[in-house]
Design an enzyme around this catalytic site. Structure first.
Site, PDB file in Angstrom:
ATOM      1  N   SER A  98     -26.086  43.047 -26.868  1.00  0.00           N
ATOM      2  CA  SER A  98     -27.859  41.770 -27.275  1.00  0.00           C
ATOM      3  C   SER A  98     -28.234  42.425 -28.115  1.00  0.00           C
ATOM      4  O   SER A  98     -27.850  43.444 -29.402  1.00  0.00           O
ATOM      5  CB  SER A  98     -27.851  41.637 -25.976  1.00  0.00           C
ATOM      6  OG  SER A  98     -29.053  40.415 -26.323  1.00  0.00           O
ATOM      7  N   ASP A 222     -22.752  31.574 -25.215  1.00  0.00           N
ATOM      8  CA  ASP A 222     -23.468  32.110 -24.865  1.00  0.00           C
ATOM      9  C   ASP A 222     -25.074  31.529 -25.010  1.00  0.00           C
ATOM     10  O   ASP A 222     -25.402  30.822 -26.368  1.00  0.00           O
ATOM     11  CB  ASP A 222     -23.730  33.254 -25.791  1.00  0.00           C
ATOM     12  CG  ASP A 222     -25.197  34.315 -25.410  1.00  0.00           C
ATOM     13  OD1 ASP A 222     -25.703  34.419 -25.166  1.00  0.00           O
ATOM     14  OD2 ASP A 222     -24.352  35.878 -25.830  1.00  0.00           O
ATOM     15  N   HIS A 250     -24.276  35.139 -21.488  1.00  0.00           N
ATOM     16  CA  HIS A 250     -24.249  36.443 -22.628  1.00  0.00           C
ATOM     17  C   HIS A 250     -23.587  37.879 -21.827  1.00  0.00           C
ATOM     18  O   HIS A 250     -24.120  38.278 -22.687  1.00  0.00           O
ATOM     19  CB  HIS A 250     -26.150  35.981 -22.488  1.00  0.00           C
ATOM     20  CG  HIS A 250     -26.703  37.371 -22.989  1.00  0.00           C
ATOM     21  ND1 HIS A 250     -26.260  37.675 -25.269  1.00  0.00           N
ATOM     22  CD2 HIS A 250     -27.738  38.056 -23.614  1.00  0.00           C
ATOM     23  CE1 HIS A 250     -27.206  37.809 -24.913  1.00  0.00           C
ATOM     24  NE2 HIS A 250     -27.670  38.657 -23.951  1.00  0.00           N
TER      25      HIS A 250
END
Length: 270
Positions: A98, A222, A250
């Site tokens: 991320s 996601d 995610h």
């Protein structure tokens, strides 16, 4: 083994070094708003196969210092350079999840991939987390502004809301609560500052500077870093391989833990 590395005057970041005798090294950069412990289930498995795993708490998060300043991608990438130099790391794999993926990409461009022979991106916030006139594939900017406002008014409730976005498959309430607690360990100002960085910075040119083999792992479901970001990474990074994860959100290293570890170790072994 845990210790601190000085990254600039009066700022130290926490580093966890698992299996220092491992033949190959991967340095993990966690995503927002967690810390290095998010990769616990990689630390449990990869050292069994001879890998050295290094986790870093980015400034403001986990056990690292919490300065008021320094939450842009340049400074966060410089912190990673300080850790790599302090440990004398060479020919490592740099892995980022991320926001950690965004930091990793900025590191590769800003520091010419110093010490890194492979790059691994996990649901990376690259090249832009938010929608822009020339990149309509991210989250609406207002969604991030709401996160910032929530951080300043009711951070625990904001974290609960974010927690509802990160999984596609079932996880136990205990695991979800543990991840929530990791988020609470961060400072509020760092939590908001990094979210503001998502708005301020992009990484299109950075991707073009990457010269090492790159693995892109990304969940098709996601809801934070939408899958078109992964496709943009594949198109923007030469010598990259995109592996889509079906039925996966995610936090793909929990949603599909076994496959995630297998794909990552296969890449490390190449």
């Amino acid at each position: 083994m845990g210790f601190y590395v000085n990254v600039e005057p009066d700022v130290n970041v926490f580093v966890e070094d698992i299996n220092p005798a491992g033949e190959k090294t991967i340095l993990f950069i966690h995503g927002w708003p967690g810390n290095h412990n998010l990769f616990e289930y990689q630390y449990d498995q990869l050292p069994k196969h001879g890998y050295r795993c290094i986790g870093v708490d980015t400034r403001g998060f986990g056990q690292s210092d919490r300065p008021w300043h320094g939450y842009g991608y340049d400074r966060l990438a410089d912190d990673i350079r300080a850790v790599i130099d302090a440990l004398g790391l060479r020919n490592i794999t740099l892995g980022g999840h991320s926001t950690g993926g965004a930091i990793a990409v900025r590191y590769m461009a800003r520091h010419q991939g110093h010490g890194v022979s492979k790059l691994a991106l996990f649901a990376a916030a690259v090249p832009s987390l938010i929608q822009r006139p020339y990149f309509p594939y991210g989250l609406p900017e207002q969604a991030v502004l709401d996160i910032i406002e929530g951080t300043y008014t009711d951070r625990p409730n904001m974290l609960v809301g974010f927690g509802k976005m990160i999984f596609h498959n079932f996880v136990t309430p205990s695991l979800a609560d543990w991840i929530y607690q990791l988020g609470l360990q961060a400072s509020g100002w760092a939590t908001a500052a990094v979210a503001n960085t998502w708005i301020q910075e992009v990484l299109f040119r950075d991707m073009d500077e990457i010269r090492v083999p790159t693995l892109i792992l990304h969940g098709l479901d996601d809801k934070v870093c939408l899958f078109p970001l992964a496709e943009a990474q594949k198109n923007g990074i030469r010598n990259s391989k995109l592996v889509p994860f079906e039925s996966c959100g995610h936090f793909l290293f929990y949603d599909q833990m076994e496959r995630f570890n297998r794909e990552l170790m296969d890449f490390l072994a190449e």
